[in-house]
Design an enzyme around this catalytic site. Sequence first.
Site, PDB file in Angstrom:
ATOM      1  N   GLU A 142      12.622  32.393  44.779  1.00 45.26           N
ATOM      2  CA  GLU A 142      12.790  33.770  44.295  1.00 45.26           C
ATOM      3  C   GLU A 142      12.136  33.939  42.926  1.00 45.26           C
ATOM      4  O   GLU A 142      12.032  32.995  42.150  1.00 45.26           O
ATOM      5  CB  GLU A 142      14.261  34.163  44.244  1.00 45.26           C
ATOM      6  CG  GLU A 142      15.164  33.208  43.469  1.00 45.26           C
ATOM      7  CD  GLU A 142      15.853  33.855  42.285  1.00 45.26           C
ATOM      8  OE1 GLU A 142      15.177  34.658  41.606  1.00 45.26           O
ATOM      9  OE2 GLU A 142      17.033  33.537  42.052  1.00 45.26           O
ATOM     10  N   ARG A 193      23.835  28.822  41.062  1.00 47.05           N
ATOM     11  CA  ARG A 193      23.455  28.850  42.481  1.00 47.05           C
ATOM     12  C   ARG A 193      22.409  29.921  42.788  1.00 47.05           C
ATOM     13  O   ARG A 193      22.429  30.554  43.834  1.00 47.05           O
ATOM     14  CB  ARG A 193      24.684  29.021  43.379  1.00 47.05           C
ATOM     15  CG  ARG A 193      25.726  27.942  43.203  1.00 47.05           C
ATOM     16  CD  ARG A 193      26.860  28.087  44.189  1.00 47.05           C
ATOM     17  NE  ARG A 193      26.398  27.867  45.561  1.00 47.05           N
ATOM     18  CZ  ARG A 193      26.267  26.671  46.127  1.00 47.05           C
ATOM     19  NH1 ARG A 193      26.543  25.576  45.440  1.00 47.05           N
ATOM     20  NH2 ARG A 193      25.858  26.572  47.364  1.00 47.05           N
ATOM     21  N   CYS A 238       8.095  27.896  42.402  1.00 48.09           N
ATOM     22  CA  CYS A 238       7.677  26.495  42.510  1.00 48.09           C
ATOM     23  C   CYS A 238       7.948  25.687  41.255  1.00 48.09           C
ATOM     24  O   CYS A 238       8.483  24.575  41.317  1.00 48.09           O
ATOM     25  CB  CYS A 238       6.215  26.394  42.922  1.00 48.09           C
ATOM     26  SG  CYS A 238       5.018  27.031  41.722  1.00 48.09           S
ATOM     27  N   HIS A 244       0.269  26.578  41.775  1.00 51.49           N
ATOM     28  CA  HIS A 244       1.351  26.090  42.634  1.00 51.49           C
ATOM     29  C   HIS A 244       1.645  24.638  42.286  1.00 51.49           C
ATOM     30  O   HIS A 244       0.728  23.815  42.187  1.00 51.49           O
ATOM     31  CB  HIS A 244       0.988  26.209  44.116  1.00 51.49           C
ATOM     32  CG  HIS A 244       2.059  25.643  45.007  1.00 51.49           C
ATOM     33  ND1 HIS A 244       3.359  26.070  44.935  1.00 51.49           N
ATOM     34  CD2 HIS A 244       2.025  24.665  45.953  1.00 51.49           C
ATOM     35  CE1 HIS A 244       4.088  25.394  45.812  1.00 51.49           C
ATOM     36  NE2 HIS A 244       3.307  24.540  46.436  1.00 51.49           N
ATOM     37  N   ASP A 275       6.882  19.289  48.831  1.00 49.34           N
ATOM     38  CA  ASP A 275       6.620  20.667  48.437  1.00 49.34           C
ATOM     39  C   ASP A 275       7.892  21.483  48.615  1.00 49.34           C
ATOM     40  O   ASP A 275       8.070  22.189  49.609  1.00 49.34           O
ATOM     41  CB  ASP A 275       5.475  21.247  49.271  1.00 49.34           C
ATOM     42  CG  ASP A 275       4.999  22.589  48.743  1.00 49.34           C
ATOM     43  OD1 ASP A 275       5.560  23.057  47.746  1.00 49.34           O
ATOM     44  OD2 ASP A 275       4.066  23.163  49.332  1.00 49.34           O
TER      45      ASP A 275
END
Length: 287
Positions: free
Chosen positions: A52, A77, A82, A119, A136
């Site tokens: 998110e 939580r 990434c 990324h 990943d």
Amino acid sequence: MSKPADAAYHWNGAELDLDAYLARIGFDGERAPTLATLRELVYLHTTSIPFENLEPVLGRPIPLDLATLQDKLVRRRRGGYCYENVGLFAAALERLGFGVTGLSGRVTMGSGGLRPATHALLRVTTADDDRVWLCDVGFGSGPLEPYELVERPGEFALGQWRFRLERTVGELDTDLWVLHQFGRDGWIDRYTFTTEPQYRIDFEVGNHFVSTSARSPFTARPFVQRFLPDVHHVLDGLTLVTERPDGSSETRALEPGELPKILEEFFDIELDPADAATLSTAPWLDR
């Protein structure tokens, strides 16, 4: 692969509340740097912690220090993108004794041109296996297992989901790897990456662009994902997509006021009332 002793080259694993992290993802297996443990950790992290980008959309920064990552992803939580997922996961792997090296990928999926290499993923080695593995946990659409960094013909399955990994020659004769994934649009090339080591300071640079630049898609609209063994949920702005390993999918248009409920039901993200109200009326809706 050895690293300098300087702490800047490592992942602050000693500072991690390992018990809290493992409880967060539901891991109760052997705490040893084995391939079996690595597979379980990747699976549990990927299916427990959603992808998110809500903080940039809400106008807040994304710190990558371990204390902040633990507070957000473990204690509160929430999910993360990434750099957040990889920073937390790398600290856990380092603490458990795995060999961990950061790598950078250049996302090509849906690209209309050259994108920066923003990324983050991990090269991992274990104590009981001579192979090199790619983990990943921060892309949002799996895979749910580590995959071996080796040339192979054709496709391979990780759970029900299908992938291909190719090794090519990039600019200036550099070694370039390309990961492909099968989904609702058929086979797509997901990202390219090299094996040049990346460190926390390198990820700080990419994170600054992704979380603050007007050119970054992550500052423009919510992009949230939950990847499970048999289904992949994607929230892209006001569009909810559900896709399955066979390529089938459903798409649903949302109203802004539905976002908090969708985030909770599909992505296990519960916002406080103030953030929920802001997200439902934020300036991104006018973009």
